[in-house]
Design a protein around this motif. Structure first.
Motif, mmCIF file in Angstrom:
data_model
loop_
_atom_site.group_PDB
_atom_site.id
_atom_site.type_symbol
_atom_site.label_atom_id
_atom_site.label_comp_id
_atom_site.label_asym_id
_atom_site.label_seq_id
_atom_site.Cartn_x
_atom_site.Cartn_y
_atom_site.Cartn_z
ATOM 1 N N CYS A 14 2.501 3.385 -6.122
ATOM 2 C CA CYS A 14 1.529 3.539 -5.042
ATOM 3 C C CYS A 14 2.075 3.081 -3.690
ATOM 4 N N TYR A 15 3.199 2.395 -3.697
ATOM 5 C CA TYR A 15 3.756 1.907 -2.447
ATOM 6 C C TYR A 15 4.264 3.020 -1.539
ATOM 7 N N ILE A 16 4.335 4.236 -2.031
ATOM 8 C CA ILE A 16 4.675 5.326 -1.126
ATOM 9 C C ILE A 16 3.524 5.616 -0.165
ATOM 10 N N ALA A 17 2.319 5.152 -0.503
ATOM 11 C CA ALA A 17 1.152 5.434 0.337
ATOM 12 C C ALA A 17 1.277 4.840 1.740
ATOM 13 N N PRO A 18 1.641 3.544 1.902
ATOM 14 C CA PRO A 18 1.775 3.022 3.263
ATOM 15 C C PRO A 18 2.803 3.777 4.096
ATOM 16 N N VAL A 64 11.273 5.623 -6.022
ATOM 17 C CA VAL A 64 10.423 6.311 -7.001
ATOM 18 C C VAL A 64 11.270 6.901 -8.117
ATOM 19 N N GLY A 65 12.415 7.508 -7.736
ATOM 20 C CA GLY A 65 13.316 8.081 -8.737
ATOM 21 C C GLY A 65 13.842 7.038 -9.701
ATOM 22 N N LEU A 66 14.107 5.846 -9.184
ATOM 23 C CA LEU A 66 14.607 4.768 -10.040
ATOM 24 C C LEU A 66 13.543 4.340 -11.048
ATOM 25 N N TYR A 118 -4.393 8.026 -1.164
ATOM 26 C CA TYR A 118 -4.591 6.704 -0.569
ATOM 27 C C TYR A 118 -3.933 6.592 0.793
ATOM 28 N N SER A 119 -2.842 7.338 1.021
ATOM 29 C CA SER A 119 -2.206 7.303 2.336
ATOM 30 C C SER A 119 -3.191 7.805 3.403
#
Length: 302
Positions: A104-108, A138-140, A168-169
């Motif tokens: 979910c950290y891609i959202a910020p 994300v790939g990792l 969420y972004s």
């Protein structure tokens, strides 16, 4: 009449961080509820409880009807929240908490780009490079999932969580826009009302009374969500979305802790490394000097 005194940004940041901590606790409760009675009923009964709590708080103040702009943001955010929450909690029941939060950290990071487009906030050129770094993170995480052979359910859960992160972004941007035209009590009330209304549309086919053992978790989840929403609404009314977005990163610590204590989950090295890459990317993209909210903006707050 003198202008309202501005709020120091670190105080708004601290309020947002506490809101994230409470929301992470709610995630842990909701994961257990979703496993016990399915994502739809977990969501339905949590929002029913939230509606009762927020109604008492909001209506006690004898509020006037919201303006056109406020009502528009209430409806838009409520609609986005339905999709965001259903996909997140469905996925959360199928993957470890820390992994779900890390994804979910891609959202910020996405919110930074949206803030530039929708709110006209200034975002540096680092966003493109940071985006590539976040994609690598994300790939990792996905590589670690593949090596752990978690199965098709976990893969579908991961896809659902990434979809939720995209929603969420936009929700982060809506929080800022909504908080500028409505107070925390109004926001909480209308969000529970609108989301609950959407969920009720499927009640004739999907609703079921919760087991007696789930009553306490439902009330706890509702209380945590309400307190979190109040804190975050207050914070986003006093600081820009691009400044507060990094508060989301603290949820990884809480997710890892709750996942370990409640569900016996362990954080893999792939998840930890991927989360570190994503957080680093977002911090690089969001670097800015702290300061105070402009006095004219602060004075206009509800």
């Amino acid at each position: 009449m003198t202008a309202a005194r501005p709020t120091p940004l670190p105080i708004a940041f601290a309020a947002g961080t506490l809101g994230i901590a409470l929301f992470s606790g709610m995630d842990a409760v909701m994961k257990g509820m979703t496993i016990a009675m399915g994502v739809y009923n977990a969501m339905l009964w949590r929002f029913a409880a939230i509606f009762v709590i927020t109604s008492l708080i909001y209506l006690a103040g004898r509020p006037s009807l919201p303006g056109r702009d406020a009502l528009r943001f209430h409806v838009i955010r409520g609609s986005v929240t339905v999709v965001m929450a259903l996909s997140f909690f469905w996925g959360l029941a199928r993957v470890p908490m820390a992994q779900a939060i890390a994804l979910c950290y891609i959202a910020p990071l996405l919110a930074l780009a949206l803030a530039a487009m929708l709110l006209k906030e200034k975002v540096g050129r680092e966003v493109i490079g940071a985006s590539l770094l976040a994609v690598a993170g994300v790939g990792l995480i996905l590589l670690g999932q593949a090596r752990a052979q978690m199965g098709e359910e976990a893969l579908l859960g991961t896809a659902a969580i990434i979809g939720s992160a995209v929603c969420y972004s936009y929700n982060i941007i809506l929080m800022r826009q909504q908080a500028m035209v409505a107070g925390p009590a109004e926001i909480s009330f209308f969000q529970s009302f609108i989301v609950g209304g959407f969920l009720l549309l499927a009640a004739p086919w999907l609703a079921a009374l919760p087991p007696a053992g789930q009553i306490a978790p439902i009330l706890l989840a509702a209380a945590l969500a309400t307190a979190s929403l109040f804190l975050m609404s207050w914070a986003y009314a006093r600081a820009e979305a691009s400044y507060l977005a990094p508060t989301e990163y603290t949820s990884f610590v809480w997710a890892a802790l709750f996942g370990w204590l409640v569900f016996g989950e362990h954080v893999s090295s792939y998840t930890l490394a991927g989360a570190l890459l994503i957080v680093t990317a977002c911090v690089l993209a969001a670097r800015r000097k702290p300061g105070l909210v402009a006095r004219d903006t602060e004075a206009a707050l509800p």
